[in-house]
Scaffold this motif. Structure first.
Motif, PDB file in Angstrom:
ATOM      1  N   TRP A 136     -16.131 -16.281 -26.371  1.00  0.00           N
ATOM      2  CA  TRP A 136     -16.605 -17.650 -26.166  1.00  0.00           C
ATOM      3  C   TRP A 136     -15.416 -18.574 -26.393  1.00  0.00           C
ATOM      4  O   TRP A 136     -14.890 -18.620 -27.502  1.00  0.00           O
ATOM      5  N   ASP A 137     -14.983 -19.284 -25.354  1.00  0.00           N
ATOM      6  CA  ASP A 137     -13.890 -20.248 -25.472  1.00  0.00           C
ATOM      7  C   ASP A 137     -14.451 -21.658 -25.356  1.00  0.00           C
ATOM      8  O   ASP A 137     -15.298 -21.934 -24.493  1.00  0.00           O
ATOM      9  N   VAL A 138     -13.954 -22.552 -26.208  1.00  0.00           N
ATOM     10  CA  VAL A 138     -14.379 -23.942 -26.266  1.00  0.00           C
ATOM     11  C   VAL A 138     -13.160 -24.808 -25.970  1.00  0.00           C
ATOM     12  O   VAL A 138     -12.150 -24.705 -26.661  1.00  0.00           O
ATOM     13  N   THR A 139     -13.260 -25.653 -24.924  1.00  0.00           N
ATOM     14  CA  THR A 139     -12.137 -26.484 -24.517  1.00  0.00           C
ATOM     15  C   THR A 139     -12.598 -27.921 -24.311  1.00  0.00           C
ATOM     16  O   THR A 139     -13.496 -28.167 -23.490  1.00  0.00           O
ATOM     17  N   VAL A 171     -12.838 -31.361 -22.674  1.00  0.00           N
ATOM     18  CA  VAL A 171     -12.583 -31.888 -21.339  1.00  0.00           C
ATOM     19  C   VAL A 171     -13.168 -33.296 -21.276  1.00  0.00           C
ATOM     20  O   VAL A 171     -13.948 -33.691 -22.147  1.00  0.00           O
ATOM     21  N   GLU A 172     -12.802 -34.027 -20.242  1.00  0.00           N
ATOM     22  CA  GLU A 172     -13.363 -35.362 -20.084  1.00  0.00           C
ATOM     23  C   GLU A 172     -14.887 -35.251 -19.946  1.00  0.00           C
ATOM     24  O   GLU A 172     -15.390 -34.441 -19.170  1.00  0.00           O
ATOM     25  N   GLY A 173     -15.588 -35.992 -20.745  1.00  0.00           N
ATOM     26  CA  GLY A 173     -17.047 -35.975 -20.687  1.00  0.00           C
ATOM     27  C   GLY A 173     -17.705 -34.942 -21.578  1.00  0.00           C
ATOM     28  O   GLY A 173     -18.922 -34.810 -21.575  1.00  0.00           O
ATOM     29  N   GLY A 174     -16.914 -34.194 -22.341  1.00  0.00           N
ATOM     30  CA  GLY A 174     -17.533 -33.211 -23.228  1.00  0.00           C
ATOM     31  C   GLY A 174     -16.667 -32.011 -23.520  1.00  0.00           C
ATOM     32  O   GLY A 174     -15.474 -32.128 -23.780  1.00  0.00           O
ATOM     33  N   THR A 175     -17.277 -30.843 -23.438  1.00  0.00           N
ATOM     34  CA  THR A 175     -16.616 -29.590 -23.804  1.00  0.00           C
ATOM     35  C   THR A 175     -16.970 -28.518 -22.788  1.00  0.00           C
ATOM     36  O   THR A 175     -18.141 -28.330 -22.462  1.00  0.00           O
ATOM     37  N   ARG A 176     -15.949 -27.832 -22.314  1.00  0.00           N
ATOM     38  CA  ARG A 176     -16.188 -26.695 -21.422  1.00  0.00           C
ATOM     39  C   ARG A 176     -16.345 -25.452 -22.289  1.00  0.00           C
ATOM     40  O   ARG A 176     -15.513 -25.158 -23.153  1.00  0.00           O
ATOM     41  N   VAL A 177     -17.435 -24.718 -22.042  1.00  0.00           N
ATOM     42  CA  VAL A 177     -17.682 -23.459 -22.736  1.00  0.00           C
ATOM     43  C   VAL A 177     -17.571 -22.352 -21.705  1.00  0.00           C
ATOM     44  O   VAL A 177     -18.259 -22.373 -20.682  1.00  0.00           O
ATOM     45  N   ASP A 178     -16.685 -21.403 -21.958  1.00  0.00           N
ATOM     46  CA  ASP A 178     -16.504 -20.240 -21.096  1.00  0.00           C
ATOM     47  C   ASP A 178     -16.931 -19.008 -21.871  1.00  0.00           C
ATOM     48  O   ASP A 178     -16.482 -18.802 -23.005  1.00  0.00           O
ATOM     49  N   ILE A 179     -17.783 -18.204 -21.253  1.00  0.00           N
ATOM     50  CA  ILE A 179     -18.211 -16.927 -21.846  1.00  0.00           C
ATOM     51  C   ILE A 179     -17.685 -15.816 -20.946  1.00  0.00           C
ATOM     52  O   ILE A 179     -17.856 -15.869 -19.726  1.00  0.00           O
ATOM     53  N   ARG A 180     -17.062 -14.827 -21.558  1.00  0.00           N
ATOM     54  CA  ARG A 180     -16.635 -13.639 -20.809  1.00  0.00           C
ATOM     55  C   ARG A 180     -17.148 -12.415 -21.553  1.00  0.00           C
ATOM     56  O   ARG A 180     -16.939 -12.270 -22.754  1.00  0.00           O
ATOM     57  N   ALA A 181     -17.828 -11.558 -20.819  1.00  0.00           N
ATOM     58  CA  ALA A 181     -18.343 -10.305 -21.374  1.00  0.00           C
ATOM     59  C   ALA A 181     -17.589  -9.169 -20.700  1.00  0.00           C
ATOM     60  O   ALA A 181     -17.711  -8.966 -19.494  1.00  0.00           O
TER      61      ALA A 181
END
Length: 153
Positions: A109-112, A114-124
């Protein structure tokens, strides 16, 4: 053959709040279970080397039989890496007598910010063969939608 599934979403919340929701057991039980499921932790220790046991219960097991019991999935996981504010990496095993669900899946789970909030990327990575790509994609998207609803209220 090893399979990787991934999903992402921008959530209208600060990254510190998003990260906190990834490592707090009360928050996780509120948003992590996909639609049609509820969850409870039997133990939880969110630090590198820590672990948890999560029981996910289907509201209606007639449409999706559980991996551990007829109406539940049980997940044994350990925290491989926790980088505050940035990333959570877990090694996940499903408790099941069916060899199609065996093997350790790595969830990142990566948290980045970004403009307007946070991008959450999940990789399994190394998704067990018994988990259909279609169902897993739907489950990941559902969890992200639940996280957004949990934080954007």
């Amino acid at each position: 053959m090893a399979r990787t599934d991934a999903a992402s979403r921008v959530i209208a919340a600060p990254s510190d709040q998003v990260f906190a929701a990834l490592v707090d057991p009360e928050a996780l039980t509120a948003w992590l279970p996909p639609d049609g499921m509820s969850g409870r932790f039997e133990r939880f220790d969110a630090r590198p080397g820590g672990s948890y046991r999560l029981v996910l219960t289907y509201a209606d097991a007639t449409t999706a039989p559980g991996k551990a019991t007829p109406d539940s999935d049980v997940v044994e996981a350990r925290f491989v890496d926790v980088v505050p504010g940035e990333r959570v990496v877990q090694a996940v095993d499903f408790v099941s007598g069916d060899p199609a669900y065996s093997g350790t899946m790595t969830m990142t789970w990566d948290v980045t910010p970004v403009e307007g909030g946070t991008r959450v990327d999940i990789r399994a990575d190394d998704v067990p063969a018994g988990i259909s790509a279609e169902d897993h994609a739907a489950g990941l998207a559902s969890s992200l939608a639940n996280l957004a609803a949990f934080l954007e209220r």
